[in-house]
Design an enzyme around this catalytic site. Structure first.
Site, short mmCIF file in Angstrom:
data_model
loop_
_atom_site.label_atom_id
_atom_site.label_comp_id
_atom_site.label_asym_id
_atom_site.label_seq_id
_atom_site.Cartn_x
_atom_site.Cartn_y
_atom_site.Cartn_z
N ARG A 102 -5.43 13.13 -4.90
CA ARG A 102 -4.50 12.36 -5.75
C ARG A 102 -4.68 12.86 -7.17
O ARG A 102 -5.77 12.77 -7.74
CB ARG A 102 -4.80 10.86 -5.65
CG ARG A 102 -4.08 10.05 -6.71
CD ARG A 102 -4.13 8.58 -6.47
NE ARG A 102 -3.24 8.21 -5.37
CZ ARG A 102 -2.86 6.97 -5.11
NH1 ARG A 102 -3.28 5.97 -5.86
NH2 ARG A 102 -2.05 6.70 -4.10
N HIS A 129 4.89 11.42 -3.19
CA HIS A 129 3.90 10.59 -2.49
C HIS A 129 4.22 10.61 -0.98
O HIS A 129 4.64 9.60 -0.40
CB HIS A 129 3.96 9.15 -3.05
CG HIS A 129 2.77 8.30 -2.72
ND1 HIS A 129 1.70 8.76 -1.97
CD2 HIS A 129 2.49 7.00 -3.01
CE1 HIS A 129 0.82 7.78 -1.84
NE2 HIS A 129 1.27 6.71 -2.45
N GLN A 132 2.91 7.98 1.70
CA GLN A 132 3.53 6.66 1.63
C GLN A 132 4.86 6.66 2.37
O GLN A 132 5.16 5.72 3.12
CB GLN A 132 3.74 6.26 0.16
CG GLN A 132 4.31 4.87 0.01
CD GLN A 132 3.32 3.79 0.46
OE1 GLN A 132 2.19 3.76 -0.01
NE2 GLN A 132 3.74 2.90 1.36
N ASP A 218 9.63 0.23 -6.85
CA ASP A 218 8.25 0.60 -7.19
C ASP A 218 8.01 0.13 -8.63
O ASP A 218 8.95 -0.28 -9.33
CB ASP A 218 8.10 2.13 -7.07
CG ASP A 218 6.68 2.63 -7.21
OD1 ASP A 218 5.74 1.81 -7.25
OD2 ASP A 218 6.50 3.87 -7.28
N CYS A 258 5.70 0.19 -2.13
CA CYS A 258 4.46 0.89 -1.75
C CYS A 258 3.21 0.15 -2.19
O CYS A 258 2.13 0.39 -1.67
CB CYS A 258 4.48 2.31 -2.30
SG CYS A 258 4.47 2.41 -4.09
N ARG A 286 -0.24 2.83 6.55
CA ARG A 286 -0.86 4.00 5.91
C ARG A 286 -2.03 4.49 6.76
O ARG A 286 -2.23 5.69 6.96
CB ARG A 286 -1.37 3.64 4.49
CG ARG A 286 -0.29 3.34 3.46
CD ARG A 286 0.47 4.58 3.03
NE ARG A 286 -0.41 5.61 2.48
CZ ARG A 286 -0.84 5.65 1.22
NH1 ARG A 286 -0.46 4.73 0.36
NH2 ARG A 286 -1.62 6.63 0.79
N1 NVA Z 1 4.82 5.40 -8.48
C1 NVA Z 1 3.50 4.81 -8.46
C2 NVA Z 1 3.01 4.69 -7.05
C3 NVA Z 1 1.65 4.06 -6.90
C4 NVA Z 1 1.17 4.03 -5.49
C5 NVA Z 1 2.55 5.66 -9.29
O1 NVA Z 1 2.65 6.89 -9.24
O2 NVA Z 1 1.73 5.09 -10.00
N1 CP Z 2 0.63 2.72 -2.32
C1 CP Z 2 -0.49 3.35 -2.72
O1 CP Z 2 -0.62 4.58 -2.65
O2 CP Z 2 -1.48 2.50 -3.17
P1 CP Z 2 -2.82 2.89 -3.93
O3 CP Z 2 -2.43 3.38 -5.29
O4 CP Z 2 -3.60 1.61 -3.97
O5 CP Z 2 -3.52 3.96 -3.15
#
Ligand code: NVA
Ligand code: CP
Length: 302
Positions: A102, A129, A132, A218, A258, A286
């Site tokens: 990540r 992502h 997800q 989101d 998500c 997930r």
């Molecule tokens: N769009 C959000 C998703 C978090 C799971 C982010 O990138 O922070």
């Molecule tokens: N939806 C998701 O990826 O959650 P986290 O940021 O908690 O991993």
């Protein structure tokens, strides 16, 4: 060797296989059946941003398949002191069997994968992502069957989730309606003509949700954009998915997010906790889809 860096990396046929495996692995999990095809395999998880679901689902998932995980964060590793990602890739991938990352820009994960000896999974970047969306489509299919020919409405930020939905739209044959405030449009510069054919941009979110089979949103401020959050709160004020929006969707419409969610911002409390919301199933799935993904990347088709 395969990587899973964006949703378009796999074919529809591979997704059909993954969903069948995810369903099977979920059944085994619910029956407390021990299944250890990845005995002694090691997953390295690299987190340059926060996480709850991704961290827990990958770590629990590899453990349930007989393997184990190492958690690496920017602050506690040499990544935080500027070690080049190419060097980290070469070293880590000599010691583990699979890597989940990540991070910020998609180019970081791409550079890592070029230098990796083992499969690499995108656990979220600024652009995509895919894990997800894997869970989200599996969840939709569990509740409503195929997405082919259906309409998915994306309300809010044209972010990493939205861009991944677009890749899925072209693969699974549904129409993605996107409604974002001015200045937060989905970046379609990298979209294929096939993807663009599955995209409709609508200024009015009420128009976007009309008759939709799935309404999804989101956070207004994704990780890495925190400095803009005050401005974003004002810019997104008319883009909350609320009861009125859900009433305009198809009577059988589902709501997805998500998570983590901000009640009273991108979604009302009533919708998030309401009967159309499948957010907790989405989160649980997930685990199941990523177990199928790791099994596939390491063992191929069984
Ligand atoms: N769009 C959000 C998703 C978090 C799971 C982010 O990138 O922070
Ligand atoms: N939806 C998701 O990826 O959650 P986290 O940021 O908690 O991993």
């Amino acid at each position: 060797m395969k990587h899973f860096l964006q949703f378009s990396d796999f074919t529809v046929e591979e997704y059909a296989y993954l969903f069948a495996r995810a369903h099977h692995l979920k059944t085994l999990f619910k029956a407390y059946t021990i299944y250890h095809p990845l005995k002694d395999r090691m997953l390295a998880m690299v987190f340059e941003k926060h996480s709850t679901r991704t961290r827990v689902s990958f770590e629990a998932g590899i453990h349930q398949l007989g393997g184990s995980a190492i958690n690496l964060t920017t602050g506690e590793t040499q990544l935080g002191r500027g070690e080049p990602i190419e060097d980290v890739a070469r070293v880590v991938s000599r010691m583990v069997d699979i890597v989940m990352i990540r991070t910020f820009d998609q180019s970081i994960i791409e550079r890592f994968s070029v230098h990796s000896r083992v499969p690499v999974i995108n656990g979220l970047t600024n652009q995509y992502h895919p894990c997800q969306i894997l869970a989200d489509i599996f969840t939709f299919v569990e509740h409503r069957g195929s997405l082919n020919g259906k309409v998915v409405a994306w309300i809010g930020d044209g972010n990493n989730m939205c861009a991944t939905w677009l890749q899925a739209a072209a693969l699974f044959g549904f129409q993605l309606r996107v409604s974002t405030p001015p200045g937060y449009a989905l970046d379609t510069r990298l979209a294929t003509s096939e993807e663009l054919a599955h995209l409709s941009i609508l200024a009015d979110p009420m128009e976007a949700v009309k008759g939709a089979h799935l309404v999804t949103t989101d956070v207004w401020t994704s990780m890495g954009y925190e400095a803009e959050s005050e401005v974003r709160r004002a810019d997104f004020a008319d883009y909350q998915v609320d009861e009125e929006m859900m009433a305009a969707a198809h009577p059988e419409a589902l709501f997805m997010h998500c998570l983590p969610a901000h009640r009273g911002e991108e979604v009302s409390e009533g919708v998030l906790e309401g009967p159309q919301s499948v957010v907790w199933d989405e989160a649980e799935n997930r685990l199941h889809v990523q177990k199928a993904l790791m099994e596939y990347l390491l063992l191929g088709r069984l």
